[in-house]
Every structure is written in structure tokens, then in C-alpha cells.
Design an enzyme around this catalytic site. Sequence first.
Site, PDB file in Angstrom:
ATOM      1  N   HIS A   1      -3.162   6.908   2.463  1.00 21.73           N
ATOM      2  CA  HIS A   1      -3.777   5.591   2.205  1.00 21.73           C
ATOM      3  C   HIS A   1      -4.651   5.794   2.906  1.00 21.73           C
ATOM      4  O   HIS A   1      -5.407   5.546   4.321  1.00 21.73           O
ATOM      5  CB  HIS A   1      -2.734   3.840   2.706  1.00 21.73           C
ATOM      6  CG  HIS A   1      -3.265   3.228   2.298  1.00 21.73           C
ATOM      7  ND1 HIS A   1      -3.384   3.077   1.050  1.00 21.73           N
ATOM      8  CD2 HIS A   1      -2.834   2.344   2.928  1.00 21.73           C
ATOM      9  CE1 HIS A   1      -4.449   2.226   1.211  1.00 21.73           C
ATOM     10  NE2 HIS A   1      -3.507   1.267   2.153  1.00 21.73           N
TER      11      HIS A   1
ATOM     12  N   ASN B   1      -9.868   0.059   0.288  1.00 26.02           N
ATOM     13  CA  ASN B   1      -8.286   0.119   0.574  1.00 26.02           C
ATOM     14  C   ASN B   1      -8.446  -1.146  -0.902  1.00 26.02           C
ATOM     15  O   ASN B   1      -8.385  -1.573  -1.032  1.00 26.02           O
ATOM     16  CB  ASN B   1      -8.469  -0.417   1.299  1.00 26.02           C
ATOM     17  CG  ASN B   1      -6.592  -0.843   1.228  1.00 26.02           C
ATOM     18  OD1 ASN B   1      -5.785  -1.045   0.359  1.00 26.02           O
ATOM     19  ND2 ASN B   1      -6.407  -1.315   2.327  1.00 26.02           N
TER      20      ASN B   1
ATOM     21  N   CYS C   1       0.871  -0.906  -0.113  1.00 26.47           N
ATOM     22  CA  CYS C   1      -0.084  -0.236  -0.347  1.00 26.47           C
ATOM     23  C   CYS C   1       1.077   1.042  -0.083  1.00 26.47           C
ATOM     24  O   CYS C   1       0.245   2.170  -0.013  1.00 26.47           O
ATOM     25  CB  CYS C   1      -1.069   0.056   0.876  1.00 26.47           C
ATOM     26  SG  CYS C   1      -2.078  -1.387   0.822  1.00 26.47           S
TER      27      CYS C   1
HETATM   28  N1  ACO Z   1     -18.110  -8.689   9.573  1.00 29.66           N
HETATM   29  C1  ACO Z   1     -18.175  -8.920  10.968  1.00 29.66           C
HETATM   30  N2  ACO Z   1     -17.522  -9.596  12.111  1.00 29.66           N
HETATM   31  C2  ACO Z   1     -15.886  -9.113  11.532  1.00 29.66           C
HETATM   32  C3  ACO Z   1     -15.317  -8.513  10.029  1.00 29.66           C
HETATM   33  C4  ACO Z   1     -16.070  -8.437   9.262  1.00 29.66           C
HETATM   34  N3  ACO Z   1     -16.589  -7.853   8.000  1.00 29.66           N
HETATM   35  N4  ACO Z   1     -14.285  -9.054  10.327  1.00 29.66           N
HETATM   36  C5  ACO Z   1     -13.804  -9.522  11.475  1.00 29.66           C
HETATM   37  N5  ACO Z   1     -15.149  -9.852  12.029  1.00 29.66           N
HETATM   38  C6  ACO Z   1     -14.915  -9.476  13.455  1.00 29.66           C
HETATM   39  C7  ACO Z   1     -13.091 -11.296  14.346  1.00 29.66           C
HETATM   40  O1  ACO Z   1     -13.432 -11.979  13.326  1.00 29.66           O
HETATM   41  C8  ACO Z   1     -13.774 -10.610  15.531  1.00 29.66           C
HETATM   42  O2  ACO Z   1     -14.308 -11.560  15.746  1.00 29.66           O
HETATM   43  P1  ACO Z   1     -14.016 -12.422  17.214  1.00 29.66           P
HETATM   44  O3  ACO Z   1     -14.163 -11.352  18.534  1.00 29.66           O
HETATM   45  O4  ACO Z   1     -15.926 -13.024  17.380  1.00 29.66           O
HETATM   46  O5  ACO Z   1     -12.617 -12.647  16.768  1.00 29.66           O
HETATM   47  C9  ACO Z   1     -14.112  -9.432  15.909  1.00 29.66           C
HETATM   48  O6  ACO Z   1     -14.441  -8.668  14.171  1.00 29.66           O
HETATM   49  C10 ACO Z   1     -13.559  -8.072  16.114  1.00 29.66           C
HETATM   50  O7  ACO Z   1     -12.275  -8.115  15.450  1.00 29.66           O
HETATM   51  P2  ACO Z   1     -11.437  -6.857  14.966  1.00 29.66           P
HETATM   52  O8  ACO Z   1      -9.486  -7.287  14.669  1.00 29.66           O
HETATM   53  O9  ACO Z   1     -10.768  -6.504  16.631  1.00 29.66           O
HETATM   54  O10 ACO Z   1     -12.135  -6.087  14.423  1.00 29.66           O
HETATM   55  P3  ACO Z   1     -11.803  -4.696  14.016  1.00 29.66           P
HETATM   56  O11 ACO Z   1     -12.018  -3.982  14.940  1.00 29.66           O
HETATM   57  O12 ACO Z   1      -9.624  -4.680  14.588  1.00 29.66           O
HETATM   58  O13 ACO Z   1     -11.675  -4.259  12.912  1.00 29.66           O
HETATM   59  C11 ACO Z   1     -10.098  -4.465  10.678  1.00 29.66           C
HETATM   60  C12 ACO Z   1     -11.045  -5.311  11.836  1.00 29.66           C
HETATM   61  C13 ACO Z   1     -11.266  -3.873  10.202  1.00 29.66           C
HETATM   62  C14 ACO Z   1      -9.797  -5.537   9.607  1.00 29.66           C
HETATM   63  C15 ACO Z   1      -9.141  -3.594  10.837  1.00 29.66           C
HETATM   64  O14 ACO Z   1      -7.826  -3.955  12.324  1.00 29.66           O
HETATM   65  C16 ACO Z   1      -8.489  -2.807  10.430  1.00 29.66           C
HETATM   66  O15 ACO Z   1      -8.686  -2.395   9.974  1.00 29.66           O
HETATM   67  N6  ACO Z   1      -7.165  -3.370  10.356  1.00 29.66           N
HETATM   68  C17 ACO Z   1      -5.999  -2.816   9.689  1.00 29.66           C
HETATM   69  C18 ACO Z   1      -6.478  -2.517   7.402  1.00 29.66           C
HETATM   70  C19 ACO Z   1      -5.344  -2.386   6.871  1.00 29.66           C
HETATM   71  O16 ACO Z   1      -5.500  -0.976   7.469  1.00 29.66           O
HETATM   72  N7  ACO Z   1      -4.987  -2.696   5.526  1.00 29.66           N
HETATM   73  C20 ACO Z   1      -3.836  -1.686   4.822  1.00 29.66           C
HETATM   74  C21 ACO Z   1      -3.273  -2.854   4.749  1.00 29.66           C
HETATM   75  S1  ACO Z   1      -3.436  -3.278   3.142  1.00 29.66           S
HETATM   76  C22 ACO Z   1      -1.511  -3.630   2.895  1.00 29.66           C
HETATM   77  O17 ACO Z   1      -0.809  -3.237   2.466  1.00 29.66           O
HETATM   78  C23 ACO Z   1      -2.086  -4.220   1.050  1.00 29.66           C
END
Ligand code: ACO
Length: 339
Positions: free
Chosen positions: A266, A296, A120
Site C-alpha cells: 500500500h 495515497n 486501504c
Molecule cells: N506540512 C508541514 N508540517 C506538517 C504537515 C505538513 N503537511 N503535516 C504535519 N506537519 C507537522 C505536524 O503538525 C507536526 O508539527 P508539531 O510538531 O508542531 O505538532 C510535525 O509536522 C511533525 O508531525 P508528525 O506527525 O510527527 O510527522 P511525521 O513525520 O510522523 O509525518 C505523517 C506525518 C506524514 C502523517 C506520518 O505520520 C504518516 O505518514 N502517517 C501514516 C499515514 C498513513 O499511513 N495513512 C494510511 C492509512 S490511510 C487509510 O487507511 C484510508
Amino acid sequence: MSTSQSFIMSVSLAGTGHAVPEKSFPNTDFEKTLDTSDAWIVQRTGIRERRFAEIHETTSSYAARAAKKALDASGLTPEQIGMVVVATTTPDMRIPATANIVQNELGLVNAYSYDIVAACSGFVFAMVAANAHIRSGLTSSALVIASDLYSSILDFEDRNTAVLFGDGAGAAVLAKQEKSEWAPDGRPSGVVAVSLNTDATRWDNLTCLGGGTAGRKTLSSAQPGFVRMDGRDVFKQAVQACEARIRDVLDASGCKPEHIACLIPHQANIRIIEKVAQNVGYPLERMAINLDRYGNMAAASIPVALDEAVRNGRVGPGDLILLVAAGAGFSSAAMLLRV
Ligand code: ACO
């Protein structure tokens, strides 16, 4: 590594362009196949819809469309482009570089071309490379493109990643500007300061095996693969790294947040963007945000937002803008430039 530029000549932004797929997929589409909801995705990420390419379309086809628009906007001819660099982690194929295919498609007969893999952060790494090539005298103009079709490496059965990404491409032309060409106020346009960093101890928090040598069981048995991500760690690293890169370029240039007309981050998650804005004291309303419409788009997110900001008049001649990105590697990059 951070550096500010001295101004014997400058490397300026001569044109921008972008291309995104026509077909839009709202969050509700995922409700049919995954244990997720529109409400969860909007609340936890800020994403409402994303676009996915048709199956016959390629990373190079979007790259070429975005690049053609940037080239037209720059007023340069295809013959004047000396370098083509494509930032992508979803290339058309392993050999040759996607940039080679784009170069041929656009008839850039006087250029050399190659790809950059920095996930990214790729567009900003590519801009820094093009800036360095122009400053070193290797070329006087460059097409910098980021194109990613993450639909090709998404596991559509994994709710942790499938809902986050979209496809698209953005491009910019960078060109050498002599002191005699500067604006009457004597202020050069172009790259003011850059900062690059990789915390390689975190290389494994976001991966895609995708035909690589890791994990093969026999000779030539490279496996296809999907994106896998430790979302919480990526989130934390992204906030810290973006903040550090912003501080680097502000320190190197002597600029303050209030001097920046538009900050283009980003587009991974609105909560990451909000935290970075809060930590560096920059107003959220002056940030360019498009993740609600596109998700993204990996390396392409920043140049698409940049082109939108240029075309809708949000940024104009003389404005200072700041690009900041973080992603797999764990890489991060920032560039401060005057339009
Ligand atoms: N729908 C419903 N529930 C979900 C979903 C979804 N789409 N995705 C995850 N959950 C669940 C998880 O399974 C977890 O359930 P559990 O507690 O039963 O295990 C719960 O939601 C909480 O999970 P978290 O990981 O704590 O959720 P969070 O609020 O952190 O959000 C997310 C997850 C959106 C992925 C976040 O962590 C995030 O944005 N991370 C960064 C991603 C990023 O920046 N990527 C960029 C780099 S990409 C690159 O370089 C190519």
C-alpha cells in the site's frame, strides 16, 4: 487468519486495469493555502504530486473505467463475469452499493455485486473474498475493483491529511483455472497464500464520520465528515501490521523473500515502505512504488501499482508477487500470487 491454498484447481489473475484522473496537483499547490512546503511533503512522505477527479466524476465512473480495462485484458466477455466486488470508503452514495452501479454500467448481466469497506486494505480483502467465492463454487470469475476519491472527504484546511491522498481506481479479474489448464511445468498460477487481520482496538486512529450514525444530535441529522488521523499511531501500526502479514504468507507458503519477483505495498508513505522492506529483508528496488506520482489512493493504490507492473513488463507469467496493505480498522492484509 492466514492460509495457503491446495491446488485441485487454482484461482488465477486473468487481467488488470486502472484509471486515474487527468489533472495532477503538485505539492507546491498546497503551499498557497496551507502552512506546508514541497520539501516537507517530499521528505516526510515521498509524495510529489497526486491527481484529483473533476467534481462531476464519481467513484463508480473510475471503477468502471478500470474494470473495463481489466475485463478487456482478461479476454472474458461481460456475460462470463459472475461477481463484482468494489472496495471503497468513498462510495457514490450510501445506497445502493457502488458495485451495483458499476455492474449496470458494464452490462455484467450474470453477476451479483456488493461493496467491501476495509479502507486501504480493501482491495486485498476483496481479492480474498473473490478467491473464496470462486473456490467455493459460487462463481467461476470475478471482477475485483478498488476505487476511491478521497478528494471528496479531505479537509483541505488540514495539513496533516490534505497532502497525503489522491484519487484513482484499479481492477483485476480473477478466474477459475482447472488443473488441465496449468502451465506445462505443472505450476498453477493464481492465489498461493493469504493473510487477513484486524486490530479493532485501534479502530479510532483513522476515521471519517461522513453521514454515519455516530455523532448525530437528532434523528436523521447525520453529519458530513472529513478524514481525521492520528498519523504517528497509523504509521507505527502500518509498519508492524505489514511486516506481520508478509511473514504470515511467507510462512504459509514456504517461500522466501528472494522468491518474490515484486512486492506491491500500500502506498501511504515512503518511510513506511522503507521500514517494512528493511524489517523483512526485501530489496526496496524490487517494490512497486507509485506514491510519488499519485499519493495515497486508499484501496486503489495496490491495484493501480499492480496494473502498472503488469503493463510495463515488470511482472510476467510465472512470477510470484506479494500484495500487502494496512489501513483504518485497523486492518491489514496480504496475498501471495503467481502471475
Ligand atoms: N506540512 C508541514 N508540517 C506538517 C504537515 C505538513 N503537511 N503535516 C504535519 N506537519 C507537522 C505536524 O503538525 C507536526 O508539527 P508539531 O510538531 O508542531 O505538532 C510535525 O509536522 C511533525 O508531525 P508528525 O506527525 O510527527 O510527522 P511525521 O513525520 O510522523 O509525518 C505523517 C506525518 C506524514 C502523517 C506520518 O505520520 C504518516 O505518514 N502517517 C501514516 C499515514 C498513513 O499511513 N495513512 C494510511 C492509512 S490511510 C487509510 O487507511 C484510508
